[in-house]
Design a protein around this motif. Structure first.
Motif, short mmCIF file in Angstrom:
data_model
loop_
_atom_site.label_atom_id
_atom_site.label_comp_id
_atom_site.label_asym_id
_atom_site.label_seq_id
_atom_site.Cartn_x
_atom_site.Cartn_y
_atom_site.Cartn_z
N ALA A 1 11.04 -17.00 -28.28
CA ALA A 1 10.13 -18.05 -28.79
C ALA A 1 8.85 -17.43 -29.33
O ALA A 1 8.36 -17.84 -30.39
N HIS A 2 8.32 -16.45 -28.63
CA HIS A 2 7.08 -15.82 -29.08
C HIS A 2 7.30 -14.93 -30.30
O HIS A 2 6.45 -14.87 -31.19
N ILE A 3 8.44 -14.25 -30.35
CA ILE A 3 8.75 -13.42 -31.52
C ILE A 3 8.91 -14.30 -32.76
O ILE A 3 8.30 -14.06 -33.81
N ALA A 4 9.74 -15.34 -32.64
CA ALA A 4 10.04 -16.20 -33.79
C ALA A 4 8.80 -16.97 -34.25
O ALA A 4 8.66 -17.28 -35.43
N ALA A 5 7.90 -17.29 -33.32
CA ALA A 5 6.72 -18.09 -33.66
C ALA A 5 5.70 -17.31 -34.49
O ALA A 5 4.85 -17.91 -35.14
N SER A 6 5.81 -15.99 -34.51
CA SER A 6 4.81 -15.17 -35.20
C SER A 6 4.85 -15.41 -36.71
O SER A 6 5.82 -15.94 -37.26
N ARG A 7 3.78 -15.01 -37.38
CA ARG A 7 3.69 -15.20 -38.83
C ARG A 7 4.74 -14.39 -39.58
O ARG A 7 5.12 -14.73 -40.70
N THR A 8 5.21 -13.32 -38.97
CA THR A 8 6.26 -12.51 -39.61
C THR A 8 7.53 -13.33 -39.80
O THR A 8 8.29 -13.10 -40.75
N TYR A 9 7.75 -14.29 -38.91
CA TYR A 9 8.99 -15.07 -38.94
C TYR A 9 8.73 -16.56 -39.20
O TYR A 9 8.46 -16.94 -40.33
N PHE A 10 8.75 -17.40 -38.19
CA PHE A 10 8.68 -18.84 -38.42
C PHE A 10 7.26 -19.36 -38.65
O PHE A 10 7.07 -20.35 -39.33
N GLY A 11 6.29 -18.74 -38.01
CA GLY A 11 4.93 -19.23 -38.12
C GLY A 11 4.75 -20.60 -37.48
O GLY A 11 4.18 -21.51 -38.08
N GLN A 12 5.27 -20.76 -36.25
CA GLN A 12 5.24 -22.05 -35.56
C GLN A 12 4.61 -21.91 -34.18
O GLN A 12 4.36 -20.80 -33.70
N ASP A 13 4.38 -23.04 -33.53
CA ASP A 13 3.87 -23.05 -32.16
C ASP A 13 4.97 -22.56 -31.23
O ASP A 13 6.05 -23.16 -31.16
N PRO A 14 4.74 -21.47 -30.50
CA PRO A 14 5.80 -20.96 -29.62
C PRO A 14 6.20 -21.94 -28.53
O PRO A 14 7.34 -21.91 -28.04
N LYS A 15 5.29 -22.85 -28.15
CA LYS A 15 5.61 -23.83 -27.11
C LYS A 15 6.70 -24.79 -27.57
O LYS A 15 7.51 -25.25 -26.75
N ILE A 16 6.72 -25.10 -28.86
CA ILE A 16 7.76 -26.00 -29.38
C ILE A 16 9.11 -25.30 -29.39
O ILE A 16 10.13 -25.87 -28.98
N ILE A 17 9.13 -24.03 -29.83
CA ILE A 17 10.39 -23.29 -29.83
C ILE A 17 10.90 -23.12 -28.41
O ILE A 17 12.09 -23.27 -28.13
N LYS A 18 9.98 -22.83 -27.49
CA LYS A 18 10.38 -22.68 -26.08
C LYS A 18 10.90 -23.99 -25.52
O LYS A 18 11.84 -24.01 -24.72
N PHE A 19 10.34 -25.12 -25.95
CA PHE A 19 10.81 -26.43 -25.51
C PHE A 19 12.28 -26.61 -25.91
O PHE A 19 13.09 -27.12 -25.14
N VAL A 20 12.61 -26.19 -27.13
CA VAL A 20 14.01 -26.26 -27.59
C VAL A 20 14.89 -25.40 -26.69
O VAL A 20 15.99 -25.81 -26.30
N MET A 21 14.41 -24.22 -26.36
CA MET A 21 15.19 -23.27 -25.56
C MET A 21 15.47 -23.78 -24.14
O MET A 21 16.48 -23.43 -23.53
N ASP A 22 14.57 -24.64 -23.63
CA ASP A 22 14.64 -25.03 -22.21
C ASP A 22 15.10 -26.46 -21.94
O ASP A 22 15.41 -26.78 -20.78
#
Length: 347
Positions: A270-291
């Protein structure tokens, strides 16, 4: 021409020949790390959606592995696109040679003689139908007469919606379909511009986590073997650099296995994908999907199964997004998946 002029001309020509020879030999004289640095990486297009999550994980892992080995940059890199039309156009014109694409869209492009091949899946499940938390809808049948947003008629989300309609004894005429970019869907639901939306994550989770929406249906419950995003490459890349394609597929599958090993890895992802290099999103939202729940999207089973593609094909033909069936062998190359070798994911 005088003898001294002939000598001067001969010397000039000799220097030119020597310069040409040195220039031609220069790439061979470079140390291996410098040769790798000089080579441009394969750009792999993707959207900032969790169905594409194996791609940034694979790219980050390969980059880190190369850094540990002093081997120069990764031979492939992620490029973020804002929508499927942009990815489609870039693949068609050859501006990029690889991307995550919607499987039915690949079928349609191949039918139009665009030289593409699907070489791996990218995920399973990951689509949701969202309604407001205060919506009276408790079953899919309750959406009769309502407006529902979809990303595209080529999206597998649309096929998911059609499957739900059929199970409820309904047809697309029983609802109002609105095509809309997934990032706009949560706000449209909040503003009551639509009654529901059907899309991939994290755009369902964003509204759910904000507290004003809830899932009415998930592919994890309704269509367990659901796939939409597939790794697609141009055939000329397969012809000219088969080892690179194999290396990319190896990393995609290993990234999928790594993602499904447990919550610690998903938290890192979630933290890797949220970075500007990749998705540029809130990591908490990606983590919410994961959990919520942890199998909302899964990544470990990326097998290429003909029957599943045949089902997508039939559904697409029935939906009118494909004119006719396309032979499986025309748009799928199973050889890379059959030859997968696990690689490290040092994240």
């Amino acid at each position: 021409m005088m003898p001294d002029e002939l000598a001067t001309l001969h010397a000039l020509r000799r220097r030119q020949v020597l310069k040409s020879a040195v220039a031609a030999a220069a790439p061979l004289m470079l140390p291996a790390p410098l040769q790798a640095a000089a080579a441009k990486p394969l750009i792999v297009g993707g959207l900032p959606v969790t169905c594409n999550l194996t791609l940034p994980i694979a790219c980050q892992a390969r980059t880190r592995l190369n850094a540990q080995r002093g081997a120069g940059p990764s031979p492939f890199a992620y490029a973020k696109f804002s929508g499927w039309p942009e990815v489609k156009e870039s693949l068609m014109t050859g501006r990029i040679q690889a991307a995550y694409m919607l499987a039915p869209l690949v079928m349609d492009l191949v039918d139009s003689r665009i030289p593409l091949k699907i070489v791996s899946l990218g995920h399973r499940s990951g689509a949701v139908i969202m309604v407001r938390t205060d919506s009276p809808a408790r079953t899919f049948r309750d959406l009769r007469g309502k407006s529902i947003a979809i990303p595209s008629r080529f999206a597998v989300d649309f096929l998911f919606l059609r499957k739900m309609l059929a199970r409820a004894g309904m047809t697309p005429k029983d609802i109002t379909l609105i095509e809309m970019a997934p990032p706009d869907m949560p706000a449209a639901l909040y503003a009551r511009a639509v009654d529901a939306y059907c899309t991939g994550e994290p755009f369902g989770a964003a509204a759910q986590r904000a507290g004003y929406a809830r899932p009415l249906a998930m592919t994890r419950d309704e269509w367990r073997n659901y796939i939409c995003c597939v790794l697609t490459v141009r055939e000329d890349l397969i012809r000219t650099d088969r080892p690179l394609v194999q290396d990319l597929v190896n990393h995609i599958q290993s990234a999928g296995d790594w993602l499904d090993k447990g919550p610690a890895n998903r938290d890192k992802a979630a933290h890797i994908a949220a970075s500007r290099t990749y998705f540029g999103q809130d990591p908490k939202i990606i983590k919410f999907v994961m959990d919520n729940p942890e199998d909302r999207v899964t990544y470990g089973d990326l097998r290429m199964i003909r029957a599943e593609f045949d089902e997508l094909m039939q559904l697409s033909v029935e939906a009118g997004t494909l004119k006719r069936p396309v032979a499986y062998e025309r748009y799928v190359d199973e050889s890379f998946y059959r030859n997968i070798k696990p690689v490290p994911i040092p994240l």
